[in-house]
Design an enzyme around this catalytic site. Structure first.
Site, short mmCIF file in Angstrom:
data_model
loop_
_atom_site.label_atom_id
_atom_site.label_comp_id
_atom_site.label_asym_id
_atom_site.label_seq_id
_atom_site.Cartn_x
_atom_site.Cartn_y
_atom_site.Cartn_z
N LYS A 13 96.72 -56.64 5.94
CA LYS A 13 96.40 -57.69 6.91
C LYS A 13 94.90 -57.74 7.14
O LYS A 13 94.24 -56.69 7.18
CB LYS A 13 97.17 -57.41 8.20
CG LYS A 13 97.11 -58.50 9.25
CD LYS A 13 98.06 -58.17 10.39
CE LYS A 13 98.05 -59.20 11.49
NZ LYS A 13 99.05 -58.89 12.55
N SER A 70 101.85 -62.97 13.83
CA SER A 70 100.50 -62.76 13.30
C SER A 70 100.47 -62.13 11.91
O SER A 70 99.53 -62.35 11.15
CB SER A 70 99.65 -61.95 14.27
OG SER A 70 99.96 -60.59 14.26
N SER A 125 104.91 -58.62 15.79
CA SER A 125 104.31 -59.26 14.62
C SER A 125 104.51 -58.56 13.29
O SER A 125 104.08 -59.08 12.26
CB SER A 125 102.81 -59.47 14.86
OG SER A 125 102.62 -60.45 15.85
#
Length: 467
Positions: free
Chosen positions: A83, A156, A180
């Site tokens: 991420k 997210s 998330s």
């Protein structure tokens, strides 16, 4: 749905064996992944940044080392992605925010450093919502769910969910502040693990809310989640909140439900939950009971206050995390993150103390319950495969938002580990997720239960038919 077994859909533990026995080359696998990203991600938008030169350099190094008999571990030579809130030395790390588009860290986050040391191949950085809150910045294109572009890809860590589900990486590292990791895992048919708070170092991770943020793996199976967790977990002196614990060891995990006490709160599981999810949960409970688990009726501590408080709890901490850029550069922020920070800045100290007292109450009552059972079972969310339109409507309704996060956010507040797994499909063939919750430090138990479920079911083997 499709049950393909193509190279790009192998689980990491399968690929690891093929690489270590010389049946597949890290370079060959990495080249195939880069070609697939180039072909598909123009529509899926899962990557914020692809790093082909670095990936091939790391793959060649892994190939040379393995040829000499040097094996760094099960991730050696396996292409993964992280991420975009994790710092990567020499690679842009924007956290989904245009204001940080030019930020290039000088050093890796601890998690990234551990992956490099383990010989993993970094394909790139994965797209995320602005600052890891709920909505993507208006300047960025959100990732598309590979099962159906009209449906939510999760919160997210949606880039992680889309890339892993679409075979654009073999596993990914996401973060979870209110759900998330678990939301995109459920939306994309993946297995996602939110570890105990402090189990994985947050050093070098862009902060949303320090006491709620968790870093963890998103994979195609529970065994792969354990693969990744065993590499990234462990104490880090640079993160004073990291737990003084050793990494998990993969050998010795018993893939069975035998002897497990599973807490079931029927009222909680059915409160506003879509019937298709309720049916899927009952099917999972049947599998667990047939495998030797004992199902115990329990009463889960009332999560309504911590769910309703979550945005205030998060907002105060987010305001602190962004104090060097907000409100000074507020015009460069998107509306959702601005609203969160403004709400946090406006909350009084007394009101925040009430939020903290509710959190302490929930944590203590949950700890007491988890002394009586080994696992709790829950949905990931009450709505099965929500569309973008449904999510847009929820944004206008605070009570509907509270209900959306009622099975996820309370465990960010308490810090307990949770494992999200595929457990079936809607009538239109979209994935549904189930969640296991355990005591703090019990990730091995969660993975054991996940592996036991996936040993006798094949929900996690299904792949998006369009790809």
């Amino acid at each position: 749905m499709s049950s393909q077994t193509d190279l790009h859909y192998l689980e990491m533990h399968e690929l690891s064996l093929l690489i270590r026995t010389g049946k597949l080359s890290p370079v060959e696998v990495t080249e195939a992944q880069l070609a697939r990203i180039d072909r598909l991600d123009c529509d899926l938008h899962s990557y914020a940044c692809v790093t082909p030169e670095l990936a091939l350099e790391q793959a060649r190094l892994a190939e040379r080392e393995l040829a000499k008999g040097i094996c760094r571990g099960p991730l050696h030579g396996i292409p993964i992605a992280v991420k975009d809130l994790l710092h990567t030395a020499g690679i842009p790390s924007s956290a989904g925010m245009p204001i940080h588009r030019e930020f290039i860290p000088q050093e890796d986050a601890t998690v990234v450093a551990r992956l490099r040391e383990a010989g993993a191949v970094l394909l790139g950085k994965l797209q995320m919502t602005e600052g890891a809150f709920a909505i993507h910045h208006p300047d960025y294109t959100p990732p598309n769910n590979p099962w159906h572009a009209g449906h939510w890809a999760g919160a997210s860590s949606s880039g992680c969910g889309v890339a892993t589900a679409a075979g654009l990486c073999y596993g990914s590292i996401g973060s979870d502040t209110g759900g998330s990791i678990r939301f995109p895992s459920a939306a994309n048919g993946l297995t996602g693990l939110k570890p105990t708070w402090g189990r994985v170092s947050r050093y070098g991770c862009f902060e949303l809310a320090a006491s709620l943020d968790h870093i963890g793996p998103m994979t195609r199976s529970a065994k792969d989640a354990l693969f990744l967790l065993s590499t990234i977990a462990g104490h880090d002196p640079r993160d004073p909140t990291s737990l003084p614990c050793v990494c998990l060891e993969i050998p010795g995990i018993d893939e069975s439900f035998h002897g497990l006490r599973v807490g079931v709160d029927e009222a909680w599981l059915s409160d506003g939950v879509d019937p298709v999810i309720q049916s899927a949960l009952q099917q999972v409970l049947g599998v667990m009971a047939a495998g030797g688990a004992t199902l115990q009726r329990v009463c889960v501590p009332d999560p309504r206050a911590v769910s309703a408080n979550w945005e205030n709890h998060c907002g105060v901490q987010t305001a602190v995390a962004h104090s060097s850029t907000y409100p000074q550069f507020a015009a460069e922020y998107g509306p959702a993150l601005s609203r969160l920070i403004d709400g946090g800045r406006a909350l009084s100290g007394m009101d925040y103390q009430r939020v903290l007292l509710d959190a302490q109450r929930f944590n203590g009552e949950l700890e007491a319950l988890l002394n009586q059972v080994d696992l709790l079972i829950a949905p990931v969310q009450p709505i099965a495969a929500p569309t973008h339109e449904q999510l847009a409507n929820l944004a206008q309704d605070p009570e509907a938002n509270r209900r959306l996060i009622q099975f996820t956010a309370p465990f960010n507040v308490s810090g307990h580990p949770c494992l999200s797994l595929p457990c079936g499909f809607t009538d239109s063939g979209l994935p549904i997720g189930v969640q296991f919750i355990a005591g703090k430090g019990e990730e091995g138990l969660l993975c054991r239960a996940g592996m036991a479920l996936q040993k006798v079911t094949d929900w996690h083997k299904a792949r998006p038919a369009s790809l």
